[in-house]
Motif scaffolding. Structure first.
Motif, PDB file in Angstrom:
ATOM      1  N   ASN A 268      -9.557  -0.004   0.509  1.00 12.02           N
ATOM      2  CA  ASN A 268      -9.437   1.335  -0.075  1.00 12.02           C
ATOM      3  C   ASN A 268      -9.771   1.251  -1.557  1.00 12.02           C
ATOM      4  OD1 ASN A 268      -8.658   3.812  -1.142  1.00 12.02           O
ATOM      5  ND2 ASN A 268      -6.859   3.999   0.173  1.00 12.02           N
ATOM      6  N   LYS A 269     -10.927   1.748  -1.955  1.00  9.65           N
ATOM      7  CA  LYS A 269     -11.408   1.610  -3.322  1.00  9.65           C
ATOM      8  C   LYS A 269     -10.620   2.443  -4.328  1.00  9.65           C
ATOM      9  CE  LYS A 269     -16.182   0.634  -1.927  1.00  9.65           C
ATOM     10  NZ  LYS A 269     -17.597   1.083  -2.036  1.00  9.65           N
ATOM     11  N   GLU A 270      -9.856   3.414  -3.849  1.00  9.50           N
ATOM     12  CA  GLU A 270      -9.199   4.354  -4.749  1.00  9.50           C
ATOM     13  C   GLU A 270      -8.266   3.651  -5.733  1.00  9.50           C
ATOM     14  OE1 GLU A 270      -6.478   8.429  -4.650  1.00  9.50           O
ATOM     15  OE2 GLU A 270      -6.516   7.087  -2.912  1.00  9.50           O
ATOM     16  N   TYR A 271      -7.524   2.653  -5.274  1.00  6.11           N
ATOM     17  CA  TYR A 271      -6.546   2.005  -6.142  1.00  6.11           C
ATOM     18  C   TYR A 271      -7.228   1.347  -7.344  1.00  6.11           C
ATOM     19  CZ  TYR A 271      -4.064   2.538  -1.720  1.00  6.11           C
ATOM     20  OH  TYR A 271      -3.536   3.034  -0.558  1.00  6.11           O
TER      21      TYR A 271
ATOM     22  N   GLU B 119       0.829  -1.206   0.000  1.00  4.34           N
ATOM     23  CA  GLU B 119       0.000   0.000   0.000  1.00  4.34           C
ATOM     24  C   GLU B 119       0.864   1.258   0.000  1.00  4.34           C
ATOM     25  OE1 GLU B 119      -4.125   1.569   1.964  1.00  4.34           O
ATOM     26  OE2 GLU B 119      -2.919   0.149   3.108  1.00  4.34           O
TER      27      GLU B 119
ATOM     28  N   SER C  38      -7.006  -2.951  -3.680  1.00  6.92           N
ATOM     29  CA  SER C  38      -8.236  -2.389  -3.106  1.00  6.92           C
ATOM     30  C   SER C  38      -9.034  -3.446  -2.362  1.00  6.92           C
ATOM     31  CB  SER C  38      -9.101  -1.766  -4.207  1.00  6.92           C
ATOM     32  OG  SER C  38      -8.642  -0.483  -4.548  1.00  6.92           O
TER      33      SER C  38
END
Length: 529
Positions: free
Chosen positions: A219-222, A164, A214
């Motif tokens: 964390n959905k951003e990736y 990450e 993700s």
């Protein structure tokens, strides 16, 4: 050497002329094959792995790559220990506890905030497939079927934390108007370069790793970053330029507009792994990535219809041509493109398309011939042929150079680049052919290839690239051992001879893992297929 007669016996005589018109949407799958392990062969591959690792660990670690003859190192991947990270999933699959412990202990010490030379760009693509993919795969294996190899929860957590952390520094690459990432970024601090375009493969070979990150972190951003970039490739613009054949795209994309700027492409370097990942991300999660599967089918159908080519001297062979726009084929390929047979086979198994499997087997047989016909028994970096349907006087269809005319008559191709740089693709596709059929001839082919590489490339403290595969002994050594030697060549050479395991590709609909383009296995999250 595989003869055309043997293909006839196997019922595959029409492989080279399969077209979408005579291929139904799905066919009944043959009964799942049985597999046989060869422990002594697997042990020999493990010995080569340990020999290469010991040389790297003594003379290069924690730098990126070993120079086995000079017994020194080269930081070709930013100085974060590329060979160590690439070796970890292979060491885990082999159960090599000494190496596992050495790498797992090293991972928390990597400083992903800087590189060994902050003036040299970081490749988003290479860093994703090697470092990010290697870390995520190790975490999947160590938190799953191989949890007995992790010493503590802290060490396991450190692997995902480092993945990450790396992605946080890399994500600046996606900060463009279109969402198409800039491949070359600078660290110290992370910032983009002034690149105007990016390539199909370097854009389209991120989605598996970034989506997996993700899913593992929450964390959905990736995933959103990689999937936004990928969306531009699923609906390429401007269509007439971007997609010269249905599903087959150009190479370069403007990072600001998201539009393609050329119609050059094929299954060679620069475009290859975009097609590879279309079906692999679908395998990863069938519920989210149906569009990707459909685009893969379009690309496969067009490849069979428009790109399949047979040499004048060996019409039993099947290669895929490249293109420079519609109806402008070039009959050149190379070792890198020889992953194509395995990808056809994998998708064919998943989709119950035996026609795709059969065509993939034809590609595998033909790439194997590039090994079987050289002086070293190793295939060249680049090769070409004269197509047997295009006019012999056509400017895009010349014959072989005079000095290779006899070689072309026997082999069905001539060599355009004689190097072997420890590439895995031919053995990789042979592995998929074996897993699809259970035919032990593929194990024999992989074993012969491994023996040839072991004999020719073993030098000094490890293994080196060679300059000429068609000279006994390989000509000169380049004194370089790339990290994918650990991640791919040795992994596929081992898996094809090894016992059954959860990560082995299955011909049944029960695959629990999918390999990224660097051969790091990722845990499937959706329906097993």
């Amino acid at each position: 050497m595989a003869s055309f007669t043997s293909l006839l016996v196997g019922g595959l005589a029409v492989l080279g002329c399969i077209s979408p018109a005579n291929a139904g949407p799905a066919q009944a799958r043959p009964r799942a094959p049985s597999y046989q392990a060869y422990p002594e062969r697997a042990a020999a591959v493990m010995e080569a792995f340990d020999r290469a690792w010991d040389g790297y660990y003594q003379y290069a670690f924690p730098n990126d790559s070993l120079k086995p003859i000079s017994k020194s190192f080269e930081n070709d991947r930013n100085g974060w220990g590329a060979s160590a990270i690439d070796a970890l999933s292979t060491a885990l699959i082999m159960g090599d506890k000494k190496v596992i412990d050495q790498i797992v202990d090293y991972i928390p010490t990597i400083n992903f905030n800087k590189t060994n030379d902050d003036s040299v760009p970081v490749s988003l693509f290479e860093t994703t497939i090697r470092y990010l993919g290697g870390l995520l795969s190790a975490h999947d294996l160590l938190s799953g079927p191989l949890n007995n190899y992790v010493g503590s929860e802290e060490k396991l957590a450190a692997i995902l934390d480092q993945a990450e952390h790396l992605a946080e520094n890399l994500k600046v690459a996606f900060n463009t108007k279109s969402g198409i990432p800039i491949n070359d970024v600078l660290f110290g601090p992370p910032r983009v370069t002034d690149e105007k375009t990016n390539g199909l493969a370097t854009i389209g070979t991120l989605i598996l790793e970034w989506t997996r990150l993700s899913d593992k972190t929450g964390n959905k951003e990736y995933a959103e970053l990689a999937q936004r970039a990928e969306s531009q490739l699923l609906l390429p613009q401007p269509r007439a330029l971007a997609e010269p054949y249905p599903g087959l795209l150009g190479t370069n994309v403007d990072v600001e507009t998201g539009e393609f700027v050329d119609s050059v492409g094929g299954w060679n370097g620069g475009t290859d792994s975009f097609y590879e990942y279309l079906i692999k991300i679908y395998i990863y999660d069938t519920s989210r990535f149906t569009k990707h599967k459909n685009r893969w089918v379009d690309a496969i159908d067009s490849s069979i219809k428009y790109l399949a080519s047979h040499p004048t001297s060996r019409p039993d062979l099947t290669f895929l041509a490249a293109y420079q726009g519609n109806n402008n084929l070039t009959f050149r390929s190379g070792h890198l493109a020889c992953f194509d047979g395995g990808n056809f086979i994998l998708g064919g198994l998943v989709l119950d398309r035996q026609d795709y499997v059969n065509f993939g087997l034809a590609l595998v047989d033909s790439c194997h011939e590039t090994y079987a016909t050289t002086a070293t028994g190793i295939g060249p970096e680049g090769f070409a042929w004269q197509d047997n349907k295009v006019g012999f006087n056509a400017t895009n269809n010349p014959g072989p150079p005079a000095e290779q005319s006899d070689f072309y008559a026997d082999a069905g191709y001539w060599i355009t680049s004689s190097y072997y740089i420890l590439r895995p693709e031919v053995i990789e596709s042979i592995y998929y052919a074996y897993r699809a059929t259970g035919d032990s001839k593929y194990q024999d082919w992989a074993w012969e290839a491994f023996k040839a590489i072991n004999e020719t490339c073993s030098v000094g403290a490890g293994f080196s690239e060679i300059e000429n595969v068609n000279v006994k002994g390989g000509g000169n050594f380049t004194d370089f051992q790339d990290s994918f030697w650990f991640a791919e060549v040795l992994k596929y050479s081992y898996l094809i001879q090894a016992e059954e395991a959860p990560w082995q590709i299955s011909a049944d609909h029960d695959n629990e893992w999918v390999f990224n383009t660097e051969a790091h296995p990722m845990k499937v999250v959706g329906k097993h297929i």
